[in-house]
Design a protein around this motif. Structure first.
Motif, PDB file in Angstrom:
ATOM      1  N   UNK A  36      -1.642  -3.818   4.510  1.00 20.15           N
ATOM      2  CA  UNK A  36      -0.821  -2.839   3.793  1.00 20.15           C
ATOM      3  C   UNK A  36       0.657  -2.953   4.132  1.00 20.15           C
ATOM      4  N   UNK A  37       0.964  -3.286   5.371  1.00 20.47           N
ATOM      5  CA  UNK A  37       2.379  -3.395   5.752  1.00 20.47           C
ATOM      6  C   UNK A  37       3.066  -4.481   4.929  1.00 20.47           C
ATOM      7  N   UNK A  38       2.397  -5.614   4.772  1.00 19.86           N
ATOM      8  CA  UNK A  38       2.982  -6.701   3.994  1.00 19.86           C
ATOM      9  C   UNK A  38       3.049  -6.363   2.512  1.00 19.86           C
ATOM     10  N   UNK A  39       1.992  -5.728   2.000  1.00 12.69           N
ATOM     11  CA  UNK A  39       1.998  -5.300   0.592  1.00 12.69           C
ATOM     12  C   UNK A  39       3.137  -4.305   0.363  1.00 12.69           C
ATOM     13  N   UNK A  40       3.291  -3.374   1.295  1.00 13.70           N
ATOM     14  CA  UNK A  40       4.338  -2.367   1.169  1.00 13.70           C
ATOM     15  C   UNK A  40       5.726  -2.996   1.195  1.00 13.70           C
ATOM     16  N   UNK A  41       5.942  -3.927   2.091  1.00 13.56           N
ATOM     17  CA  UNK A  41       7.249  -4.589   2.159  1.00 13.56           C
ATOM     18  C   UNK A  41       7.571  -5.302   0.859  1.00 13.56           C
ATOM     19  N   UNK A  42       6.585  -5.945   0.285  1.00 10.71           N
ATOM     20  CA  UNK A  42       6.786  -6.684  -0.961  1.00 10.71           C
ATOM     21  C   UNK A  42       7.184  -5.742  -2.098  1.00 10.71           C
ATOM     22  N   UNK A  43       6.529  -4.587  -2.172  1.00  8.82           N
ATOM     23  CA  UNK A  43       6.790  -3.672  -3.283  1.00  8.82           C
ATOM     24  C   UNK A  43       7.956  -2.724  -3.001  1.00  8.82           C
ATOM     25  N   UNK A  44       8.267  -2.493  -1.744  1.00  8.01           N
ATOM     26  CA  UNK A  44       9.394  -1.617  -1.412  1.00  8.01           C
ATOM     27  C   UNK A  44      10.683  -2.178  -1.980  1.00  8.01           C
ATOM     28  N   UNK A  45      10.825  -3.486  -1.915  1.00 11.54           N
ATOM     29  CA  UNK A  45      12.040  -4.106  -2.440  1.00 11.54           C
ATOM     30  C   UNK A  45      12.164  -3.873  -3.939  1.00 11.54           C
ATOM     31  N   UNK A  46      11.048  -4.001  -4.654  1.00 10.54           N
ATOM     32  CA  UNK A  46      11.070  -3.768  -6.102  1.00 10.54           C
ATOM     33  C   UNK A  46      11.377  -2.314  -6.423  1.00 10.54           C
ATOM     34  N   UNK A  47      10.869  -1.397  -5.596  1.00 14.48           N
ATOM     35  CA  UNK A  47      11.036   0.031  -5.853  1.00 14.48           C
ATOM     36  C   UNK A  47      12.363   0.570  -5.346  1.00 14.48           C
ATOM     37  N   UNK A  48      13.010  -0.163  -4.445  1.00 11.99           N
ATOM     38  CA  UNK A  48      14.239   0.334  -3.845  1.00 11.99           C
ATOM     39  C   UNK A  48      13.991   1.458  -2.868  1.00 11.99           C
ATOM     40  N   UNK A  49      12.839   1.395  -2.152  1.00 11.90           N
ATOM     41  CA  UNK A  49      12.456   2.425  -1.193  1.00 11.90           C
ATOM     42  C   UNK A  49      12.212   1.785   0.168  1.00 11.90           C
ATOM     43  N   UNK A  50      12.301   2.575   1.256  1.00 10.41           N
ATOM     44  CA  UNK A  50      11.962   2.025   2.571  1.00 10.41           C
ATOM     45  C   UNK A  50      10.509   1.578   2.622  1.00 10.41           C
ATOM     46  N   UNK A  51      10.256   0.478   3.309  1.00 10.31           N
ATOM     47  CA  UNK A  51       8.897  -0.060   3.382  1.00 10.31           C
ATOM     48  C   UNK A  51       7.932   0.934   4.007  1.00 10.31           C
ATOM     49  N   UNK A  52       8.395   1.714   4.995  1.00  9.96           N
ATOM     50  CA  UNK A  52       7.493   2.656   5.660  1.00  9.96           C
ATOM     51  C   UNK A  52       7.057   3.767   4.710  1.00  9.96           C
ATOM     52  N   UNK A  53       7.916   4.124   3.763  1.00  7.04           N
ATOM     53  CA  UNK A  53       7.560   5.144   2.777  1.00  7.04           C
ATOM     54  C   UNK A  53       6.512   4.586   1.813  1.00  7.04           C
ATOM     55  N   UNK A  54       6.685   3.352   1.371  1.00  6.38           N
ATOM     56  CA  UNK A  54       5.712   2.734   0.468  1.00  6.38           C
ATOM     57  C   UNK A  54       4.386   2.523   1.186  1.00  6.38           C
ATOM     58  N   UNK A  55       4.425   2.156   2.457  1.00  9.57           N
ATOM     59  CA  UNK A  55       3.180   1.987   3.204  1.00  9.57           C
ATOM     60  C   UNK A  55       2.450   3.319   3.338  1.00  9.57           C
ATOM     61  N   UNK A  56       3.175   4.379   3.617  1.00  5.65           N
ATOM     62  CA  UNK A  56       2.550   5.708   3.696  1.00  5.65           C
ATOM     63  C   UNK A  56       1.918   6.072   2.351  1.00  5.65           C
ATOM     64  N   UNK A  57       2.619   5.761   1.276  1.00  6.66           N
ATOM     65  CA  UNK A  57       2.108   6.019  -0.071  1.00  6.66           C
ATOM     66  C   UNK A  57       0.788   5.283  -0.297  1.00  6.66           C
ATOM     67  N   UNK A  58       0.748   4.006   0.068  1.00  8.20           N
ATOM     68  CA  UNK A  58      -0.450   3.203  -0.192  1.00  8.20           C
ATOM     69  C   UNK A  58      -1.619   3.591   0.687  1.00  8.20           C
ATOM     70  N   UNK A  59      -1.375   3.953   1.930  1.00  8.73           N
ATOM     71  CA  UNK A  59      -2.538   4.220   2.791  1.00  8.73           C
ATOM     72  C   UNK A  59      -3.189   5.561   2.486  1.00  8.73           C
TER      73      UNK A  59
END
Length: 288
Positions: free
Chosen positions: A230-253
């Motif tokens: 999830x951390x890697x998935x989040x980092x990949x999509x955080x850039x597209x979303x313009x959001x911090x990776x930790x926020x996207x990871x929290x969203x996904x988990x």
């Protein structure tokens, strides 16, 4: 990758993927088996494609599955569900929930609109729902009491209200009000009403075209890998979303990507409340 063609042989099975961030752990690294092809599109396109027979399987909104239960079945162990907040299906409002009178619906999934209707009806709020396009802030400024937003854009707008979040922020106690704007997470409100998970989407297929076992197995392998990274998935999509990776990871988990007994219970309760005259829901037997 999802969207590619199966390796070798003529294509005989067609998949339609709605590839938003919330399904990235399943679809990002999905390798299609031979004779399976996939296309991607927005929910309205994939819903229509599945019902018309242009594709044989799609991750469609739960309410479309319910409305078309006579012709569709769902994979028995896949869903996009949450138990509590989802962060990307939000009502932005400036008046308290009981005082809502006019609510704007931008481009939405049918499930989110049906969920909002169920929640308003369940709390005795006779708000009028109107189609209107624009950001939550613009539509609130235009005079709407509330604005329903979903998906990646709703996640960004949620963060625009509650952010920025620092490393010291407790992610389990996030603010929901700032600058006079309140954010009601509809999945969290569903949990408060019923105590059940909410199922936003299922992998539905036409009853006359069940998926090949190797496709379902490939999806299971991809899901296992995605959830484990999830951390890697989040980092990949955080850039597209313009959001911090930790926020996207929290969203996904927060997501539940299976369809376990509590999820089915929540799905059946939503079906009873949203489409009381629906046909019985069918869940196919897991392929061997």
């Amino acid at each position: 990758m999802a969207g590619g063609r199966g390796a070798g042989g003529a294509v005989s099975y067609r998949a339609g993927w709605i590839h938003y961030t919330n399904v990235a752990p399943i679809l990002d690294d999905l390798v299609l088996p031979p004779r399976v092809s996939a296309v991607t599109g927005v929910p309205t396109q994939m819903n229509a494609a599945l019902l018309s027979g242009e594709v044989d399987i799609a991750n469609i909104s739960a309410v479309e599955f319910i409305r078309n239960a006579a012709t569709l079945a769902a994979l028995p162990d896949f869903s996009v569900s949450v138990l509590g907040p989802v962060y990307s299906v939000n009502l932005f409002h400036r008046v308290p929930w009981p005082d809502l009178k006019r609510v704007a619906l931008t481009a939405q999934s049918a499930t989110s609109v049906a969920l909002l209707e169920v929640l308003l009806r369940g709390s005795g709020v006779p708000a009028v729902l109107e189609r209107a396009e624009g950001t939550a802030q613009d539509l609130l400024a235009a005079g709407y009491d509330g604005v329903l937003r979903i998906g990646d854009s709703a996640l960004r707008e949620w963060y625009g209200v509650v952010g920025p979040l620092t490393e010291a922020t407790t992610m389990t106690a996030l603010p929901h009000t700032r600058g006079g704007v309140m954010v009601t997470d509809l999945a969290e409100k569903w949990f408060e009403l019923t105590g059940h998970p909410f199922v936003f989407a299922v992998w539905a297929y036409r009853k006359d075209a069940p998926p090949p076992a190797d496709l379902v197995q490939a999806m299971r392998v991809s899901r296992r890998r995605g959830i484990g990274a999830l951390a890697q998935v989040a980092e990949r999509h955080a850039e597209k979303l313009g959001l911090p990776a930790r926020v996207v990871q929290h969203y996904l988990w927060n997501f539940r990507y299976h369809l376990e007994a509590p999820d089915r219970l929540g799905l059946r309760e939503f079906a009873a409340k949203a489409v009381p005259d629906h046909a019985p829901l069918s869940f196919g037997a897991p392929p061997t």
